[in-house]
Every structure is written in structure tokens, then in C-alpha cells.
Design an enzyme around this catalytic site. Sequence first.
Site, PDB file in Angstrom:
ATOM      1  N   SER A  11      73.021  60.826  55.679  1.00  0.00           N
ATOM      2  CA  SER A  11      72.098  61.380  54.466  1.00  0.00           C
ATOM      3  C   SER A  11      71.314  60.116  53.897  1.00  0.00           C
ATOM      4  O   SER A  11      70.239  60.351  53.018  1.00  0.00           O
ATOM      5  CB  SER A  11      73.163  61.756  53.225  1.00  0.00           C
ATOM      6  OG  SER A  11      73.709  62.773  53.626  1.00  0.00           O
ATOM      7  N   ALA A  12      71.685  58.840  54.198  1.00  0.00           N
ATOM      8  CA  ALA A  12      71.086  57.599  53.867  1.00  0.00           C
ATOM      9  C   ALA A  12      70.718  57.700  52.203  1.00  0.00           C
ATOM     10  O   ALA A  12      69.656  57.199  51.715  1.00  0.00           O
ATOM     11  CB  ALA A  12      69.476  57.507  54.357  1.00  0.00           C
ATOM     12  N   ILE A  15      75.149  53.321  49.589  1.00  0.00           N
ATOM     13  CA  ILE A  15      76.356  52.838  50.480  1.00  0.00           C
ATOM     14  C   ILE A  15      77.489  53.027  49.836  1.00  0.00           C
ATOM     15  O   ILE A  15      77.676  53.019  48.603  1.00  0.00           O
ATOM     16  CB  ILE A  15      76.028  51.171  50.414  1.00  0.00           C
ATOM     17  CG1 ILE A  15      74.701  50.648  51.259  1.00  0.00           C
ATOM     18  CG2 ILE A  15      77.280  50.541  51.166  1.00  0.00           C
ATOM     19  CD1 ILE A  15      74.036  49.447  51.180  1.00  0.00           C
ATOM     20  N   GLU A 465     117.237  19.278  54.195  1.00  0.00           N
ATOM     21  CA  GLU A 465     117.946  20.151  54.844  1.00  0.00           C
ATOM     22  C   GLU A 465     117.822  19.680  56.193  1.00  0.00           C
ATOM     23  O   GLU A 465     118.799  20.137  57.256  1.00  0.00           O
ATOM     24  CB  GLU A 465     117.400  21.455  54.640  1.00  0.00           C
ATOM     25  CG  GLU A 465     117.857  22.473  53.465  1.00  0.00           C
ATOM     26  CD  GLU A 465     117.357  23.543  53.314  1.00  0.00           C
ATOM     27  OE1 GLU A 465     116.261  23.742  53.641  1.00  0.00           O
ATOM     28  OE2 GLU A 465     117.564  24.152  52.053  1.00  0.00           O
ATOM     29  N   GLU A 496     103.271  13.076  36.855  1.00  0.00           N
ATOM     30  CA  GLU A 496     102.307  13.445  38.192  1.00  0.00           C
ATOM     31  C   GLU A 496     100.998  12.783  37.826  1.00  0.00           C
ATOM     32  O   GLU A 496     100.187  12.660  38.810  1.00  0.00           O
ATOM     33  CB  GLU A 496     102.229  14.871  38.191  1.00  0.00           C
ATOM     34  CG  GLU A 496     101.622  15.510  36.800  1.00  0.00           C
ATOM     35  CD  GLU A 496     101.379  17.029  37.098  1.00  0.00           C
ATOM     36  OE1 GLU A 496     102.300  17.635  37.191  1.00  0.00           O
ATOM     37  OE2 GLU A 496     100.108  17.286  37.082  1.00  0.00           O
TER      38      GLU A 496
HETATM   39  N1  LIG Z   1      77.175  67.250  43.210  1.00  0.00           N
HETATM   40  C1  LIG Z   1      76.724  67.476  44.446  1.00  0.00           C
HETATM   41  N2  LIG Z   1      76.120  68.727  44.585  1.00  0.00           N
HETATM   42  C2  LIG Z   1      75.741  68.974  46.012  1.00  0.00           C
HETATM   43  N3  LIG Z   1      75.552  68.186  46.904  1.00  0.00           N
HETATM   44  C3  LIG Z   1      76.178  66.866  46.748  1.00  0.00           C
HETATM   45  C4  LIG Z   1      76.601  66.484  45.617  1.00  0.00           C
HETATM   46  N4  LIG Z   1      77.002  65.254  45.686  1.00  0.00           N
HETATM   47  C5  LIG Z   1      76.635  64.859  46.875  1.00  0.00           C
HETATM   48  N5  LIG Z   1      76.274  66.119  47.489  1.00  0.00           N
HETATM   49  C6  LIG Z   1      75.665  65.888  49.021  1.00  0.00           C
HETATM   50  O1  LIG Z   1      76.184  64.882  49.737  1.00  0.00           O
HETATM   51  C7  LIG Z   1      75.333  64.066  50.522  1.00  0.00           C
HETATM   52  C8  LIG Z   1      75.810  62.957  50.661  1.00  0.00           C
HETATM   53  O2  LIG Z   1      77.038  63.100  51.554  1.00  0.00           O
HETATM   54  P1  LIG Z   1      77.724  61.692  52.209  1.00  0.00           P
HETATM   55  O3  LIG Z   1      77.530  60.681  51.627  1.00  0.00           O
HETATM   56  O4  LIG Z   1      78.960  62.269  52.643  1.00  0.00           O
HETATM   57  O5  LIG Z   1      76.853  61.657  53.402  1.00  0.00           O
HETATM   58  P2  LIG Z   1      76.672  60.661  54.396  1.00  0.00           P
HETATM   59  O6  LIG Z   1      77.837  59.767  54.648  1.00  0.00           O
HETATM   60  O7  LIG Z   1      75.442  60.053  54.258  1.00  0.00           O
HETATM   61  O8  LIG Z   1      76.345  61.434  55.814  1.00  0.00           O
HETATM   62  P3  LIG Z   1      77.222  61.425  57.301  1.00  0.00           P
HETATM   63  O9  LIG Z   1      78.722  61.710  56.918  1.00  0.00           O
HETATM   64  O10 LIG Z   1      76.435  62.517  57.979  1.00  0.00           O
HETATM   65  O11 LIG Z   1      76.927  60.258  57.832  1.00  0.00           O
HETATM   66  C9  LIG Z   1      74.123  64.403  49.515  1.00  0.00           C
HETATM   67  O12 LIG Z   1      73.034  63.976  50.250  1.00  0.00           O
HETATM   68  C10 LIG Z   1      74.249  65.756  48.805  1.00  0.00           C
HETATM   69  O13 LIG Z   1      73.556  66.403  49.898  1.00  0.00           O
END
Ligand SMILES: Nc1ncnc2c1ncn2[C@@H]1O[C@H](COP(=O)(O)OP(=O)(O)OP(=O)(O)O)[C@@H](O)[C@H]1O
Length: 682
Positions: A11-12, A15, A465, A496
Site C-alpha cells: 500500500s506504501a 512504515i 574461590e 574509590e
Molecule cells: N480505518 C480504515 N478503513 C478502511 N481501510 C483502512 C483503514 N485503515 C487502514 N486501511 C487500509 O489498510 C491499508 C494499509 O494496510 P497495510 O498497512 O496492512 O498494507 P501494507 O502492509 O502496505 O500491504 P501488504 O501487506 O500488501 O504489503 C490502507 O491502504 C487502507 O486501504
Amino acid sequence: MIVIGLMSGTSADGIDAAVVELLGAPPRLEWHVLGYSHFAHAPELREEIFACFRPETGSVDRLCSLNFALGEAFASAAIEAAQQAGLSMQQVDLIGSHGQTLWHIPTGKQASTLQLGEPAVIAERTGRPVVSNFRTRDMAAGGQGAPLVAYVDRILLTHPENRRAVQNIGGIANVTYLPKPGDGQSAFAFDTGPGNMLIDALAARVSGGRLACDVDGKLAASGKVHAGLLAELMETAYLHQAPPKTTGRELFGHTFADIVWTRAEALGLSAEDRLATVTAFTAESIARAYADFLPAQPDEVILSGGGALNPTLVSMLARRVAPARVLTSDELGLQAEAKEAVAFAVLAYESWHNRPGNLPEATGARQSVILGNFTPAPPRQSTIKPGSYTEARNSYTEKIDQVSTLEMVQMINREDIKVAEAVRPELPAIALAIDGIAARMQSGGRLIYIGAGTSGRLGILDASECPPTFSTPPELVIARIAGGKRAITNAVEGAEDDLEAGRREIEALEVNEKDSVVGIAASGHTPYVLGGMQEARHRGALVISLACNHPAPIEEHAEIVIAPLVGPEVVTGSTRLKAGTAQKLVLNMLSTGTMIRLGKTYSNLMVDVQMTNLKLRARGARIVAQACGISDAEARRLLEKCDNEVKTAIVSYLADIPAARARSRLTAVHGVIRKALSVKDL
Ligand SMILES: Nc1ncnc2c1ncn2[C@@H]1O[C@H](COP(=O)(O)OP(=O)(O)OP(=O)(O)O)[C@@H](O)[C@H]1O
Ligand SMILES: CC(=O)N[C@H]1[C@@H]2OC[C@@H](O2)[C@@H](O)[C@@H]1O[C@H](C)C(=O)O
């Protein structure tokens, strides 16, 4: 060991950083998440990542810079995450960084994968070693490089009675199937298809870029699924391929979103209906994957990833996988958003210990392989501030006076566990010290400990010891404490701080180049110890420093530096605790190791025991019996013939020679049994 796992998923969006404490090895791996934080990417960085996702805009110069920019972002996330978990970076042993997947070709002639986030930058900024680039080794072994979390899911989430589908819904959705242990099947995993990737893309489009996702599934909840479009989407070839299989943005990214958008336009769907349909597509593709590819339908579906936070998606999925129970990993004590970051901490820990981390059943690799590339930490000097550990406050124990007594001792125990770990990196220096001390002792030198307070007492304890344990003369291993004998039982204030007194002790002992002097000071500052070490160095002795801070002033006078960094004490500044334990462990090694090198043991038996009382007589007979493989009664008779000398008895028996010859052989080889057994009589 404390490991930070870092992950930026498909999803980028940012982090994920998990700080995890790990102990032991699978199948009894103990894990405890100390903290989890999410750091959204800066908008410019996110834009750059998305530009680099597209072959048309992802030019090689942009990728080159992005690699370093991501390295900086991962490093900042690690530093921040440690801080939020109440830890100094120094307390973190290792970083496992997945990086950002830019491109992934799972199969075929061009099979390859690219994760960016330069580990050299992470190691340099954090001062910690990094394991990164986990996927390539699996691919080199014929695997698809994904899914990797399957290995960790199996360790952390296998259930004794329930079959589980551990379903992550990130950008892409992936499942790990965990059979019941009695099923006789292996765990395996694959990517089921899109996760949030299409939902995010459509949410952005219908909102003119305002929405990064369909927050809480609201748009989808108020729309209607278009059955025809859903059926068309379900024909996507990937969904019908048998595992092992993985996918990514290359298939379900912007090109796919364009196609869905065009079809939805043609069908005249509302914004809400579009979102409802792609949300149903994710749910349906997951459920269909279970029906088509799992050996049995799961009793429980354990959700993780951002998709678990979308109630519309979760309820659509729950309906389709019924009667399976749908839970989130939070309900099993593992925060849903943190799971992948935790997994990369575990995988880094496994690689660090030279254990494989891929599950060939999941990735299709020919065999299990040790994953990742290793980037070492910079030399310690460049990252650690002097004097900042033994006196630092331990945020983990701030409430120690308010918790139950059991919790109190649990806190102390958790800190104590870190002590042996802190000694581990010092083993090369300790081994060097042992060899140096033993070599000097062979030419008549002594081992001298010098310390103040607890450090002084530990030296006295270890030195005193040695005679009963190894029959050494009392003047072979000697200890001096600031304030003299009285200071063993009473604190002698101010002693010390007397640099000159330490110098005089060494002078009075007429230390010379055959001797070895170990300066012991938890803080590494104690003037009395500094004075003694300075004088010892001046006199040509081998000088060793033992402190729990680094760098520390006592190191300046040492040829060998031993610095187990145990971190802040349970009670601030009380160095008799972890620092004292670490010093005791090191002194145990120094004296025991030296004595072993000098042949004071035969195998692991203390053959230099003096039979001065009944208990020691019985022990002596037992040692002879064990060394020679004879009965206790025979050993006693043998000892009688050998003037109760354990080593003489063993050599006499094993070389089948009379006591007198055994004794003279032993004398000729400085009492080392193995040598006495291998020499011929003159
Ligand atoms: N409150 C929310 N309502 C709806 N969707 C949400 C919510 N919070 C997070 N998300 C979804 O979760 C996504 C991020 O998920 P996550 O961080 O697990 O993905 P990622 O680790 O980037 O992906 P992958 O596991 O494929 O590498 C967001 O892009 C969004 O679509
Ligand atoms: C190449 C790549 O980055 N794949 C990711 C992606 O995101 C989800 C799914 O596709 C999964 O297969 C994998 O990540 C997880 C962490 C894994 O390897 O298990």
C-alpha cells in the site's frame, strides 16, 4: 534479544515498526512485542514511491535516490520506535528491514524482486546491524520470494485443535493455512489476490484524490455490489492458478484499476457501488481461494493488515467464509497492523542465528534457506556516548514500586535475561584475555583483580574461590579492593576516589610483565582502579578492563577491553544488579577459562581438587571413577595407592603405570593430564 522489524507494504502508506523481544528458538521461540508504531510516509516520498512503481516514470536515477531516501525514512522510524518503546538504540540488538517492494516478478525467466531502503543508511544512522533483502535468497533457491510471513505465522499462531487461515489484508491479500498438528499436513501460504489496493485506487478516484482509502468502509457500506462486474473480475486468471503463487502491484495496480474504472463508467455505477463492488471482489477472491486451494476449510480466520480495520470488507468476508469464525490477530495478542513488522523482526532474528526463514511449501523454493543480507553495525565508538548507561533511568521499571511483588520480580527477571546476551559480543575479547592470562601464568605470572565496592567484592569472591576449586596457591589469583579488607563487608566512603592508593597496591604487589591485571569498574570511571591499571601498564603487565559503559576511561589503560553493555538498571544506578551479574559472569569465564587452559580440568572434571575434607574426598573418588570409568570403590582403592592425589590416580590408571611414574610424568608436564598421557617416559 531485542529486534526492530520494519516494513513498508504494497500500500506504501507508511512504515510499520515493531520492537520485539525474542528468546530461544522455534518451536519454543518466546516473543513479546514491546512496542509498535506506524509512521506515515511524507507526501513527497509517497509520491516518489508511486512514480517509481510505474515503469514509464520509474527511471533509474529516481530509483537510485529513492533507495537512499527510503533508507533514511526506515532509520528514522527505527529510532523513533525504540524511543517510543522506552529503549535506547543501544539496547536494540538488531534491525530487520523488509524495505519497500518496487517490483516483483515471481516466476519465469525474468523472475526477480526489488526491495529498496538502503540498509547501509539504516546501520549508519542507528548504529545497529541490519538484516535486509529477505526475498532474494528464496528466489535464488527457486522460490517466488513470497509470502514470507508464513514461517512466522506457523510459529506464532498454530492452534492445537483449530485449523486456521491467517489472512493478511494489506495492499495484496495473503493467507497462511495452518493445519491442526494432528492433520499430518504442512503449513503453506499464497497470495489470494487484491487486498486494499483496488479499494484504495477507486476511493482516490471517486474523491478526486481526497481519500487515500475508503475510511471504515463507509462508501462501500452504502453502495450495492454489481453482480455482473464482480463475476467478470472473478475471472481474472491469477485467481484460478494453483499455489504456490504471489502477486503484486504489477497485476492489481493502476492498470487494473483503469480497467475496472472504465467498466464501471460503462455500467453507470455510482461511486458507492464501485467501492462496494471492489470491496466484494477482495472478499470473494479470498473466500474462493479457500474453497479452491485449502485442503480443508478453516475453523478460524485470523485477520491482520489494514483491511481488518474496514468493517464492510470484514463483514463481506465473514459471510463468505461462514461457518468459520472470523477474528482479528489482536484477539490473539498480536496487533493486526503490527503483524508483518513483527514477522520481519522474527525473520531477522532467525537469520542472525543462522536458521532458515522461508517455508518452501509457501514460496515454492527447492529448500529452506537462510534469508537476507547482513549489514554490520559501525564500530561501537562512533555511536555510544560515554557514561550514559549504568546511571540511566530504566523506563520499563518506573512503576516497580506500584506493581505486585510477583510483577516486580518478573520485571527484574526480564532485565536479568539481558545480561548473558550483553556478555555475548564480548566473547572474542574474553577469549583473548584468557589466552593472554594463561600464557603468562605458564611462565610464572599471576592474575590480579582490582576494583572498588561491588566490583572489588566480585574480584575478591572470584579470587578466593580459585584455591578450593582448582588447588591453586592463594598467591596465584589475587584481588584488591579500595579501602582494604574492611571494605569487603563495609562501604568505605571515598576510598574509590583515591587514584594514588590504587597505584600503590600494584606497586606493593611488585607487578611485572608476567602478570595480568583486570581493572573492574561498572562505571568505567573509578579513580582507584584507574590508578592501579596505569601502574600495571607502566610495569608491562597485561592489562584488561571490565566495565559496563563504553567507551570508558579505564579502557585507555587496557590492552584488552571487555564491556558488556547491560543498559539501565532496574533501580537507577544500582550497578550491583545487572552490571554486577555481568561482571560475575565475565570473571567466572576468565578464571575458569584460564584454569582449563592450564589443564586444571580433565574433560569437564575438576581434577585438581584437594581432598581436605570428607565432602571433597568423596568428590575426588567420584572424579577418578568418572575419568577412568571405574566404580567408586575401585577409585578409592586406586587413590589410596596414589597418596590420595586425584591426577596421579587418573594417569596411573589410564596409562597403566605405577603411581610414582605417573607423578613424575605429571611434574614434567606442569600437571596437565592430557599431556602426561601422551608423553613417553624418559
Ligand atoms: N480505518 C480504515 N478503513 C478502511 N481501510 C483502512 C483503514 N485503515 C487502514 N486501511 C487500509 O489498510 C491499508 C494499509 O494496510 P497495510 O498497512 O496492512 O498494507 P501494507 O502492509 O502496505 O500491504 P501488504 O501487506 O500488501 O504489503 C490502507 O491502504 C487502507 O486501504
Ligand atoms: C513481493 C512482496 O512484497 N510481496 C508482499 C505483498 O504484500 C502482501 C503479499 O504481497 C505478500 O506476499 C508479500 O508480503 C508479505 C509480508 C509476505 O511476504 O508474507
